[in-house]
Design an enzyme around this catalytic site. Structure first.
Site, PDB file in Angstrom:
ATOM      1  N   SER A   1     -43.924 -14.371   4.268  1.00  0.00           N
ATOM      2  CA  SER A   1     -42.639 -14.689   4.896  1.00  0.00           C
ATOM      3  C   SER A   1     -42.147 -13.605   5.859  1.00  0.00           C
ATOM      4  O   SER A   1     -42.809 -13.288   6.824  1.00  0.00           O
ATOM      5  CB  SER A   1     -41.644 -14.963   3.773  1.00  0.00           C
TER       6      SER A   1
ATOM      7  N   ASP B   1     -37.916 -17.126  10.472  1.00  0.00           N
ATOM      8  CA  ASP B   1     -38.567 -15.981   9.830  1.00  0.00           C
ATOM      9  C   ASP B   1     -40.089 -16.168   9.949  1.00  0.00           C
ATOM     10  O   ASP B   1     -40.565 -17.109  10.597  1.00  0.00           O
ATOM     11  CB  ASP B   1     -38.098 -15.807   8.374  1.00  0.00           C
TER      12      ASP B   1
ATOM     13  N   ASP C   1     -42.576 -17.222   8.203  1.00  0.00           N
ATOM     14  CA  ASP C   1     -43.309 -18.437   7.830  1.00  0.00           C
ATOM     15  C   ASP C   1     -42.483 -19.696   8.112  1.00  0.00           C
ATOM     16  O   ASP C   1     -42.798 -20.784   7.621  1.00  0.00           O
ATOM     17  CB  ASP C   1     -43.770 -18.394   6.360  1.00  0.00           C
TER      18      ASP C   1
ATOM     19  N   GLU D   1     -28.954 -20.628   1.380  1.00  0.00           N
ATOM     20  CA  GLU D   1     -28.667 -19.216   1.168  1.00  0.00           C
ATOM     21  C   GLU D   1     -28.078 -18.701   2.476  1.00  0.00           C
ATOM     22  O   GLU D   1     -28.411 -19.214   3.553  1.00  0.00           O
ATOM     23  CB  GLU D   1     -29.946 -18.448   0.836  1.00  0.00           C
TER      24      GLU D   1
ATOM     25  N   ASN E   1     -28.871 -16.302   4.098  1.00  0.00           N
ATOM     26  CA  ASN E   1     -29.931 -15.839   4.997  1.00  0.00           C
ATOM     27  C   ASN E   1     -30.633 -16.963   5.758  1.00  0.00           C
ATOM     28  O   ASN E   1     -31.579 -16.712   6.507  1.00  0.00           O
ATOM     29  CB  ASN E   1     -30.941 -14.991   4.226  1.00  0.00           C
TER      30      ASN E   1
ATOM     31  N   SER F   1     -32.946  -6.776  -7.277  1.00  0.00           N
ATOM     32  CA  SER F   1     -33.701  -7.663  -6.391  1.00  0.00           C
ATOM     33  C   SER F   1     -34.849  -8.292  -7.160  1.00  0.00           C
ATOM     34  O   SER F   1     -35.430  -7.668  -8.050  1.00  0.00           O
ATOM     35  CB  SER F   1     -34.254  -6.863  -5.216  1.00  0.00           C
ATOM     36  N   GLY F   2     -35.198  -9.523  -6.802  1.00  0.00           N
ATOM     37  CA  GLY F   2     -36.362 -10.173  -7.397  1.00  0.00           C
ATOM     38  C   GLY F   2     -37.611  -9.960  -6.559  1.00  0.00           C
ATOM     39  O   GLY F   2     -38.712 -10.297  -6.982  1.00  0.00           O
ATOM     40  N   THR F   3     -37.460  -9.428  -5.356  1.00  0.00           N
ATOM     41  CA  THR F   3     -38.627  -9.308  -4.467  1.00  0.00           C
ATOM     42  C   THR F   3     -38.929  -7.868  -4.051  1.00  0.00           C
ATOM     43  O   THR F   3     -39.975  -7.604  -3.489  1.00  0.00           O
ATOM     44  CB  THR F   3     -38.421 -10.130  -3.175  1.00  0.00           C
TER      45      THR F   3
HETATM   46  P1  NG1 Z   1     -33.937 -10.686  -3.630  1.00  0.00           P
HETATM   47  O1  NG1 Z   1     -34.897  -9.620  -3.200  1.00  0.00           O
HETATM   48  O2  NG1 Z   1     -34.109 -11.150  -5.059  1.00  0.00           O
HETATM   49  O3  NG1 Z   1     -32.533 -10.321  -3.290  1.00  0.00           O
HETATM   50  C1  NG1 Z   1     -34.447 -12.103  -1.390  1.00  0.00           C
HETATM   51  C2  NG1 Z   1     -33.233 -12.777  -0.794  1.00  0.00           C
HETATM   52  C3  NG1 Z   1     -33.084 -14.144  -1.443  1.00  0.00           C
HETATM   53  C4  NG1 Z   1     -34.353 -14.985  -1.333  1.00  0.00           C
HETATM   54  C5  NG1 Z   1     -35.562 -14.164  -1.795  1.00  0.00           C
HETATM   55  C6  NG1 Z   1     -36.878 -14.881  -1.590  1.00  0.00           C
HETATM   56  C7  NG1 Z   1     -31.047 -11.834  -0.147  1.00  0.00           C
HETATM   57  C8  NG1 Z   1     -29.894 -10.996  -0.540  1.00  0.00           C
HETATM   58  N1  NG1 Z   1     -32.005 -12.000  -1.061  1.00  0.00           N
HETATM   59  O4  NG1 Z   1     -34.256 -12.010  -2.783  1.00  0.00           O
HETATM   60  O5  NG1 Z   1     -31.986 -14.795  -0.881  1.00  0.00           O
HETATM   61  O6  NG1 Z   1     -34.509 -15.495  -0.036  1.00  0.00           O
HETATM   62  O7  NG1 Z   1     -35.602 -12.888  -1.142  1.00  0.00           O
HETATM   63  O8  NG1 Z   1     -37.485 -14.622  -0.382  1.00  0.00           O
HETATM   64  O9  NG1 Z   1     -31.099 -12.336   0.978  1.00  0.00           O
HETATM   65 ZN    ZN Z   2     -39.807 -17.407   4.686  1.00  0.00          ZN
END
Ligand code: NG1
Ligand code: ZN
Length: 550
Positions: free
Chosen positions: A70, A289, A291, A384, A386, A511-513
Site C-alpha cells: 500500500s 495511495d 495500491d 476512514e 485517510n 498502531s496496528g501497522t
Molecule cells: P494504524 O497503524 O493501526 O494506525 C493505519 C491507519 C488505519 C488503517 C491501517 C491499515 C491511521 C491513523 N491509521 O493503522 O486507518 O488504514 O493503517 O492500512 O490512519
Molecule cells: Zn492502500
C-alpha cells in the site's frame, strides 16, 4: 488416503526447502503481513499454502492473495488474503497465518500444516482455487514466484489465476465476481470490473455534459496502470489528467506524493504544486495511495490556499446524496442510511452528520471493523479519515429498490440512480477509482465544485503524533479505541488535559501497522490543538518510561 497425504506433504516440504524462514518474527495484522520485501519470500510461500487450505475448507471457493504494501515505502512489501465474498480474511484465520509464517524449519511447517488441516477437518487433497495479483513494487515478481511455488506444490489440485499487476480493490472484485454463482455481479476479470463501473457511470451521468477533467496523483504506483486502462472505457464522460505515473524509477513509489503524504502533511505533493495545474479555483485534484484503495481530494481555495477533502468529507458528501435519493424515492421508511467512522474522523464531520439525523457508528481502526459495522445499516457509508472506505447496500435495500413500483418519474429516477450507485461503488472493499467516480457523480448531480462541497462544515484543527515507546503492547484500549484501560491512571490524566481545552478531544492507541503509539488531538484552535497534542504525548512518554524502568 494417508499415503496420498504423505506424498503431497513430502512434495510441499521439498518446495518449502527453497524458501527458508529468516530470523524474524512475523505477525498477520490489520494489513496482513507487511515488512521489507526481501524478508517475505518464505511468508508468501506459506500464504500460498494457507490460501489452498482456506479454499478447501470452503468447498473449493476461490480465495484471493494480494501482494502489496500500500502506502509504505518502496522497499517494503506485504501480503493479504481475501475471502470468497471479496472481504478480508476471517479473523480467526489470522492466527493460522501467523503460526505458519513463524515455523522455524520445514519440518515444523509441515507438522503445523498437517495439524491445522486435521483440526479444521480439511482434506488437503481436495480441489482449491486461488486468484492473485501484485502491485508495481520491485520485489513483486520474486514474491509472486514464491507464491506460485507454494501453490504449485499442490499440483493439479489447485486452480490458479494470475491477474498480474493490478490494484488491491480490483483483486477483491475479481474474487467476489468469481464466487458469484448468480453471475449478476459482473465478469470476473479486470476488464469486467472496468466495464461494470463504466456502465454504472453512464447511467448516473445521463445526458449531462462531460464531467470536468480531474488531476489524479497516482503515487507512482499501480493506480497509474488502472487509471490509464479505465480512462479508455469512459473517455467520452470524463478526462483524467494523471500525475505521478512513474512506476519504473527506483524509489519513486509513494515518495513525496500519494494520499498518505497529502493527508499526513496536509499539503499538496510538491510535484503537483510545481505543475501549477490547480491554479484555477474550479480545478480539483485527487491522490491515490500506492495500491489505489485510498483517495483524498483537494483544491486551492481562491487559487492559493490548500484545502483537503478527506475521507470524512467524502463520507458526508456520499451519505447526504444517498439520503436525498432515498427521500426522492419515498423510501425513507424502508431504507435507513448510516455512517461509520473511526475516532480519527474529525469531530466537525461527526457533528455535521448527526445534526442531519443520520446515525453515526464509531468503530476501532481498520477497515474490517468499519465494514462489519456498515453491514448493520440498509445503506452503510464507511470511511476512514485517510480516504479508505466505500458504501455498502444491503441485500434487503437492493430488494426494496428492485421491487418498488414508482409513482412518479422522479421516484423512478431516484430508484434507478440508487441501483446504479450500488453498481458503481465497490461492494467488497474501498476503491480509490470507484470512490473517485462516486464523488464526481455527486458533484455533477449537485452542480457543485470543490468549494461548494467543502462549504458544508469546517474541520477542527487536528494533529496526529507518532510516539515511539519501549513497548507499545502495554497500551490497551476500550470504547472503539477512544479510552485507555492500560497503563492504569493514564486515561484520567488525558481526560484532565482535554477538559482544559475548548472543543478538545484526544485519544491514544497502539498502531496496528507500525511499532509506535499514536496520539490524536483536536481542538477549537491550532494553538490549543498543538498544545493538547504535546501534553498528551508527554503523558504517554512518561507512562511508558515509568513502566519500562519499573
Ligand atoms: P494504524 O497503524 O493501526 O494506525 C493505519 C491507519 C488505519 C488503517 C491501517 C491499515 C491511521 C491513523 N491509521 O493503522 O486507518 O488504514 O493503517 O492500512 O490512519
Ligand atoms: Zn492502500
Amino acid at each position: 488416503m494417508a499415503s496420498q497425504n504423505q506424498a503431497l506433504l513430502q512434495t510441499i516440504a521439498k518446495a518449502a526447502d527453497q524458501y527458508p524462514k529468516p530470523p524474524v518474527t512475523f505477525g498477520y495484522g490489520t494489513a496482513g503481513f507487511r515488512t521489507l520485501g526481501e524478508r517475505l519470500p518464505s511468508v508468501i510461500f506459506r500464504v500460498g499454502m494457507l490460501a489452498v487450505l482456506r479454499s478447501q475448507r470452503l468447498n473449493g471457493a476461490t480465495i484471493g492473495v494480494m501482494v502489496t504494501a500500500s502506502h509504505n515505502p518502496e522497499p517494503d512489501n506485504g501480503v493479504k488474503l481475501v475471502d470468497p465474498a471479496g472481504e478480508m480474511l476471517e479473523q480467526s484465520w489470522e492466527a493460522h497465518a501467523t503460526a505458519l509464517a513463524n515455523c522455524e524449519t520445514t519440518e515444523s511447517l509441515i507438522g503445523t500444516y498437517e495439524a491445522l488441516a486435521a483440526q479444521l477437518r480439511v482434506d488437503i487433497n481436495s480441489p482449491a482455487s486461488v486468484v492473485y495479483a501484485y502491485d508495481t513494487r520491485p520485489s513483486g515478481p520474486a514474491l509472486i514466484q514464491a507464491l506460485e511455488a507454494g501453490l504449485g506444490a499442490f499440483g493439479g489440485r489447485v486452480k490458479t489465476v494470475n491477474l498480474g499487476i493490478t490494484t488491491t480493490p480490483v483483486l477483491h472484485y475479481v474474487v467476489k465476481a468469481t464466487n458469484d454463482k448468480s453471475g449478476t455481479y459482473g465478469a470476473p476479470t479486470i476488464k469486467g470490473y472496468y466495464e461494470k463501473l463504466a456502465t454504472a457511470l453512464k447511467t448516473l451521468v445521463g445526458n449531462r455534459a462531460p464531467l470536468a477533467p480531474l488531476y489524479v496523483d497516482c503515487a507512482n504506483g499501480v493506480g497509474a496502470v488502472a487509471l490509464e486502462e479505465f480512462g479508455k472505457c469512459v473517455e467520452d464522460i470524463i478526462t483524467f489528467k494523471p500525475l505521478n505515473t512513474d512506476t519504473k524509477t527506483k524509489g519513486a513509489l509513494n515518495s513525496q506524493c500519494g494520499a498518505d503524504f497529502v493527508k499526513t502533511r496536509q499539503q499538496l505533493p510538491p510535484s503537483v504544486a510545481e505543475a501549477g495545474v490547480l491554479a484555477k479555483p474550479e480545478t480539483r485534484g485527487a491522490s491515490f495511495d500506492g495500491d489505489a484503495d485510498r483517495i483524498v481530494y483537494y483544491y486551492l481555495r481562491d487559487g492559493k490556499n490548500f484545502r483537503l477533502l478527506d475521507g470524512d468529507k467524502i463520507a458526508v458528501l456520499a451519505a447526504l446524496f444517498i439520503e436525498d435519493l432515498v427521500k426522492r424515492a419515498k423510501l425513507q421508511a424502508k431504507i435507513k442510511v448510516g455512517v461509520v467512522q473511526t475516532a480519527y474522523a474529525n469531530g466537525s464531520s461527526t457533528k455535521f452528520i448527526k445534526e442531519r439525523n443520520i446515525p453515526v457508528t464509531c468503530t476501532a481502526t481498520g477497515v474490517k471493523h468499519l465494514h462489519h459495522a456498515a453491514l448493520k445499516y440498509d445503506v452503510g457509508v464507511y470511511f476512514e479519515a485517510n480516504g479508505h472506505g466505500t458504501v455498502l447496500f444491503s441485500s434487503g435495500a437492493l430488494e426494496t429498490l428492485h421491487k418498488t413500483q414508482p409513482n412518479s418519474p422522479e421516484e423512478d429516477k431516484a430508484i434507478k440512480n440508487l441501483l446504479a450507485l450500488s453498481e458503481l461503488i465497490n461492494q467488497a472493499v474501498g476503491d480509490a477509482l470507484s470512490d473517485l467516480l462516486l464523488v464526481e457523480v455527486v458533484l455533477a448531480h449537485r452542480a457543485w465544485g470543490a468549494a461548494e462541497w467543502d462549504a458544508g462544515y469546517e474541520d477542527l484543527p487536528n494533529r496526529l503524533v507518532k510516539v515511539e515507546v519501549p513497548d507499545r503492547t502495554i497500551f490497551l484500549t476500550t470504547d472503539a479505541e477512544r479510552k485507555l484501560t492500560s497503563p492504569v491512571g493514564l486515561q484520567k490524566l488525558i481526560d484532565e488535559a482535554v477538559a482544559k481545552v475548548d472543543q478538545g478531544r484526544s485519544f491514544v492507541r497502539p498502531s496496528g501497522t507500525e511499532d509506535c503509539v499514536r496520539v490524536y488531538a483536536e481542538a477549537a484552535t491550532t494553538a490549543s490543538t498543538e498544545q493538547l497534542a504535546a501534553v498528551v504525548t508527554d503523558l504517554v512518554k512518561q507512562a511508558a518510561a515509568a513502566i519500562a524502568t519499573a
